[in-house]
Design a protein around this motif. Structure first.
Motif, PDB file in Angstrom:
ATOM      1  N   ILE A  44      -3.492   6.414   3.193  1.00 24.00           N
ATOM      2  CA  ILE A  44      -3.641   4.844   3.307  1.00 24.00           C
ATOM      3  C   ILE A  44      -4.831   4.707   4.444  1.00 24.00           C
ATOM      4  O   ILE A  44      -4.450   5.399   5.307  1.00 24.00           O
ATOM      5  N   ALA A  89       0.743  -1.319  -0.077  1.00 19.89           N
ATOM      6  CA  ALA A  89       0.070  -0.106  -0.028  1.00 19.89           C
ATOM      7  C   ALA A  89       0.750   1.235   0.058  1.00 19.89           C
ATOM      8  O   ALA A  89       0.367   2.336  -0.681  1.00 19.89           O
ATOM      9  N   GLU A  90       2.015   1.254   0.653  1.00 20.23           N
ATOM     10  CA  GLU A  90       2.910   2.342   0.887  1.00 20.23           C
ATOM     11  C   GLU A  90       3.302   2.570  -0.523  1.00 20.23           C
ATOM     12  O   GLU A  90       3.844   3.723  -0.962  1.00 20.23           O
ATOM     13  N   GLN A 123       1.072   4.149  -2.713  1.00 24.30           N
ATOM     14  CA  GLN A 123       0.823   5.604  -2.223  1.00 24.30           C
ATOM     15  C   GLN A 123       2.049   6.439  -2.760  1.00 24.30           C
ATOM     16  O   GLN A 123       1.775   7.759  -3.384  1.00 24.30           O
ATOM     17  N   VAL A 128      -5.720   2.234  -0.489  1.00 18.80           N
ATOM     18  CA  VAL A 128      -4.982   3.195  -0.979  1.00 18.80           C
ATOM     19  C   VAL A 128      -6.034   4.253  -1.671  1.00 18.80           C
ATOM     20  O   VAL A 128      -6.527   4.044  -2.621  1.00 18.80           O
ATOM     21  N   ALA A 175      -2.329  11.127  -2.057  1.00 21.61           N
ATOM     22  CA  ALA A 175      -2.667   9.783  -1.572  1.00 21.61           C
ATOM     23  C   ALA A 175      -2.499   9.574  -0.057  1.00 21.61           C
ATOM     24  O   ALA A 175      -1.792  10.220   0.554  1.00 21.61           O
TER      25      ALA A 175
END
Length: 162
Positions: free
Chosen positions: A120, A104-105, A108, A131, A118
């Motif tokens: 999370i 997810a990072e 992002q 995201v 962006a």
């Protein structure tokens, strides 16, 4: 005497193996015969020539614009907690869902490099990191943003924060 017997047996074996060569042309003929029989059973001619292609016709089309009605847009309602970012408004556009926070990072960072703010969000019920590319107070703006994002992120969807 044994030497002559072994020599004659070897010569006979050599003659037997060299006279029984397989021929590719025999296999090719059998294959073509089988194809012809198969075509005869299905009443189809054997395709030996190039296929016939119908030319395209250019037709005049009037340009129309389809507007997505924001009231009919599908919205998922989830209880999420912001993990990274300033905070979510009522309607958000989710472009990715991951079970690992590192993935997810990464998404992002990609979105931030593309100019999006962006964030999370974590859904503990599903154990998924969402995201969020954009977030809005009203549904119509969120639908418009989702439609723009779908050109690059086909699975973009709307999230309503509980």
């Amino acid at each position: 005497m044994k030497k002559y017997l072994v020599l004659c047996a070897g010569l006979c074996a050599f003659m037997a193996f060299t006279s029984c060569k397989s021929s590719e042309s025999a296999y090719k003929k059998a294959y073509e015969k089988a194809k012809a029989q198969e075509a005869a059973q299905t009443n189809e001619p054997i395709a030996t020539a190039a296929p016939v292609v119908t030319p395209l016709e250019n037709k005049q089309v009037s340009e129309t614009t389809v507007m997505d009605n924001a009231d009919n847009a599908t919205v998922r309602s989830e209880d999420v907690t912001v993990v990274s970012g300033p905070g979510l408004k009522n309607f958000s556009v989710v472009v990715g869902s991951y079970s690992l926070k590192a993935n997810a990072e990464g998404m992002q960072r990609t979105l931030k490099n593309a100019g999006y703010d962006a964030q999370i969000a974590y859904n503990s019920a599903r154990n998924m990191y969402r995201v969020v590319a954009t977030t809005f107070a009203d549904k119509a703006a969120a639908v418009s943003s989702r439609n723009q994002l779908r050109s690059k992120y086909a699975d973009a969807w709307l999230l309503f924060k509980k």
